[in-house]
Motif scaffolding. Structure first.
Motif, PDB file in Angstrom:
ATOM      1  N   HIS A   1      -6.021   2.204   2.279  1.00 26.84           N
ATOM      2  CA  HIS A   1      -4.939   3.122   1.870  1.00 26.84           C
ATOM      3  C   HIS A   1      -4.691   4.192   2.918  1.00 26.84           C
TER       4      HIS A   1
ATOM      5  N   GLY B   1       0.822  -1.206   0.000  1.00 27.51           N
ATOM      6  CA  GLY B   1       0.000   0.000   0.000  1.00 27.51           C
ATOM      7  C   GLY B   1       0.855   1.254   0.000  1.00 27.51           C
TER       8      GLY B   1
ATOM      9  N   ARG C   1      -6.126  -1.786   4.044  1.00 30.35           N
ATOM     10  CA  ARG C   1      -6.814  -1.935   2.765  1.00 30.35           C
ATOM     11  C   ARG C   1      -7.312  -0.580   2.267  1.00 30.35           C
TER      12      ARG C   1
ATOM     13  N   THR D   1      -2.150  -3.666  -6.088  1.00 28.28           N
ATOM     14  CA  THR D   1      -3.295  -3.467  -5.202  1.00 28.28           C
ATOM     15  C   THR D   1      -3.957  -4.804  -4.885  1.00 28.28           C
TER      16      THR D   1
ATOM     17  N   ARG E   1      -1.879  -6.650  -2.406  1.00 23.67           N
ATOM     18  CA  ARG E   1      -2.096  -6.067  -1.079  1.00 23.67           C
ATOM     19  C   ARG E   1      -3.383  -6.593  -0.463  1.00 23.67           C
ATOM     20  N   ASP E   2      -4.458  -6.547  -1.264  1.00 25.71           N
ATOM     21  CA  ASP E   2      -5.763  -6.950  -0.735  1.00 25.71           C
ATOM     22  C   ASP E   2      -5.783  -8.434  -0.382  1.00 25.71           C
TER      23      ASP E   2
ATOM     24  N   ILE F   1       2.301   1.936  -3.404  1.00 22.89           N
ATOM     25  CA  ILE F   1       1.297   2.528  -4.302  1.00 22.89           C
ATOM     26  C   ILE F   1       1.054   3.990  -3.922  1.00 22.89           C
ATOM     27  N   ASN F   2       0.865   4.214  -2.615  1.00 24.75           N
ATOM     28  CA  ASN F   2       0.586   5.583  -2.167  1.00 24.75           C
ATOM     29  C   ASN F   2       1.688   6.552  -2.564  1.00 24.75           C
TER      30      ASN F   2
END
Lengths: 357, 357
Positions: free
Chosen positions: B354, B241, B352, B311, B314-315, B244-245
């Motif tokens: 973010h 996460g 999850r 993503t 991650r999930d 990605i962020n």
């Protein structure tokens, strides 16, 4: 010093070194596979920990006082941990002092710096070498504590040992903080600070804690206080002797620049005494002269009686240690066998004899 | 993240912070009297340890699962120790990364450097600041372990906790070694290395070890394995996460330069995935363009499906953590109360979502 005098315990010290070498031999290839530099760094830590005089491991074994021929036990692991911790502090010390050599070989940070420059053309190779070395120093300290925690002694003993080792690491770090601070331009250490820094860096960490650890690992908690007191006297005597040696011996004998402490304004016990009797300013002036500065410094310190006074103080600490070593447990001394008592007395005698051998 | 979701345990986390603050408040004046710089350094360590989000202390308390209103016990000390250790690693990290700011304030090494330059006119103030900071980082790690050793739990628990904390510090240092190594020009991390480095630096140190420590301090050794597994999934999910962020959020939201990881060639899970599907070279090229590099990087990562894939990964980690959290001890889950289970589930949901809040 200790190699010649502590022979009944030399086999156990050798076992500590072998234990440490085996632990590192298992770790290094795994790490080097992931990161060749980290592997090299840990290899250098091992070279430092397994080389040297092993004074700390030896003192652990003298105080643990296991009979000759006793199979390797927790004392072997604890001795190894002290050597490993010491290697970590040497690595940090060299980074801090920007000293590129240790025991005649390139220091860890210098090895990594030169490799990064050579193989990767790194512009900031100096910073990179220091970073890897600082991490390796921390890793050595952490691994030393971990080694103590896993030494196999009963858990009450382990807890006491971890508390002892972390207190001694804290003392050593505080001593290093003081050293750095006193080297700043314009910082005058207040009276008593050099003695305190010496208690922290040399007495506590090199003598008191290993002796106390030996007593704890052997289950003789009643000896911790006396052995710590012996260690304090031995540590102060050792440092006083080292301060004298660094002035009166050649660089090859003492392993240090004779005027290094003076030129870098390090707070030493010798400096503290010379300041007290008012000759320190002339010592510093002499150290900066171009013609035979060392001869002039030595002459001032001899003529003013500084060397005699510091030697006398050293001998007084040795004498007090010897008194305690010779006393039985009923008279405030430790409960040690004859060979252990003789080994400790030989350490004291070697410190009085100025010997660095 | 955790501040909003773990409220049943917020009081215990606050007790950990108060315990740490009190310990430092006793130590700092003594040290500052001897050495104002060391006092200032420890004060900065305390500011870092007592600030921040306290995710580690919170996870210790969730896993220890003491009833609300239970008086402060060993778990409070252990939570504080994790926060202190983390502060030490932040200090070392800033030295290594030459990052002069942390949480919007000057980093420890910068504070000491600027003070030495201002008060003492020191030419080598940069090196001096780094030296003091490296020692302060080591001191924090050592003191954290010492805090655990003195936490007051029975000695078997203390031994297990010291072994856990030193293993986790070792993981964190190894992860840092890998980070440094991967930043060298010409070093290409081999596949799987980013995941391993993340397991070491984020999963093991931030999630697994605090959760395991909570179970150990509460005497529930049977939960260590399951909680470690939950921690591993949460840690990997968190890092995915975060990767990605750092691309999709503004600097103000994520707290990081969006292209920092790419420009500094850090081995991340995102980079590993993009390399695998063959778009990484174009991402690096886009990051070096002058016109809207971030927009171009984001477009490549979106169009290639990299962001969707990461993503999804991650999930999937969050989902596996949630499954374990929801399971009772008879079905492979931990023996936790309803509030503790809810708090852990809320941590998973926040990852999850973010959310960095």
């Amino acid at each position: 010093m200790e190699s010649s005098v502590a022979s009944p315990f030399a086999a156990r010290t050798a076992a500590s070194v072998a234990f440490l070498a085996a632990a590192l031999d298992r770790r290094i290839p795994v790490l080097a596979e992931l990161d060749p530099e980290a592997g090299l760094a840990v290899e250098k830590v091992g070279e430092l920990a397994c080389g040297g005089k092993h004074i700390r491991a030896t003192l652990v074994h003298v105080a643990a006082d296991r009979p000759a021929g006793d199979p390797p036990r927790e004392d072997v692991v604890v001795g190894a941990a002290f050597d490993l911790m010491h290697a970590g502090f040497l690595v940090l010390d060299d980074v801090i002092d920007r000293d590129d050599f240790r025991r005649g070989k390139p220091a860890l940070h210098a090895v990594i710096r030169d490799r990064a420059h050579r193989l990767h053309g790194l512009d900031s190779a100096g910073h990179h070498g220091n970073s890897v070395a600082a991490l390796a120093g921390c890793a050595a300290l952490n691994s030393a504590i971990r080694m103590v925690a896993g030494c196999g002694a009963d858990s009450g003993t382990v807890r006491d040992l971890v508390l002892l080792v972390t207190a001694c690491a804290n003392d050593s770090i505080t001593g290093e903080f003081l050293d750095i601070h006193h080297s700043l331009p314009g910082v005058e250490p207040s009276p008593g600070t050099a003695e305190y820094a010496t208690e922290l860096k040399t007495a506590a960490y090199t003598f008191q804690a290993p002796l106390a650890a030996g007593a704890i690992v052997a289950g003789r908690r009643g000896d911790v206080r006396t052995l710590s007191e012996i260690g304090r006297h031995l540590g102060l005597a050792y440092q006083l002797g080292d301060d004298i040696n660094s002035i009166t011996q050649n660089k090859d004998e003492s392993g240090k620049d004779p005027l290094g402490d003076i030129l870098h304004a390090r707070a030493t016990l010798l400096q503290e005494h010379a300041s007290r009797i008012g000759v320190w300013d002339s010592v510093v002036a002499a150290a900066h002269e171009t013609d035979d500065p060392r001869g002039k410094v030595e002459k001032i310190l001899l003529d003013s009686g500084t060397i005699a006074a510091v030697t006398g103080l050293r001998d007084e600490h040795v004498r007090r240690a010897e008194q305690l070593i010779a006393s039985g447990p009923d008279h405030g001394g430790p409960a040690l066998s004859r060979p252990a008592r003789d080994s400790l007395a030989a350490v004291a005698a070697a410190i009085r004899g100025h010997s660095n051998a």
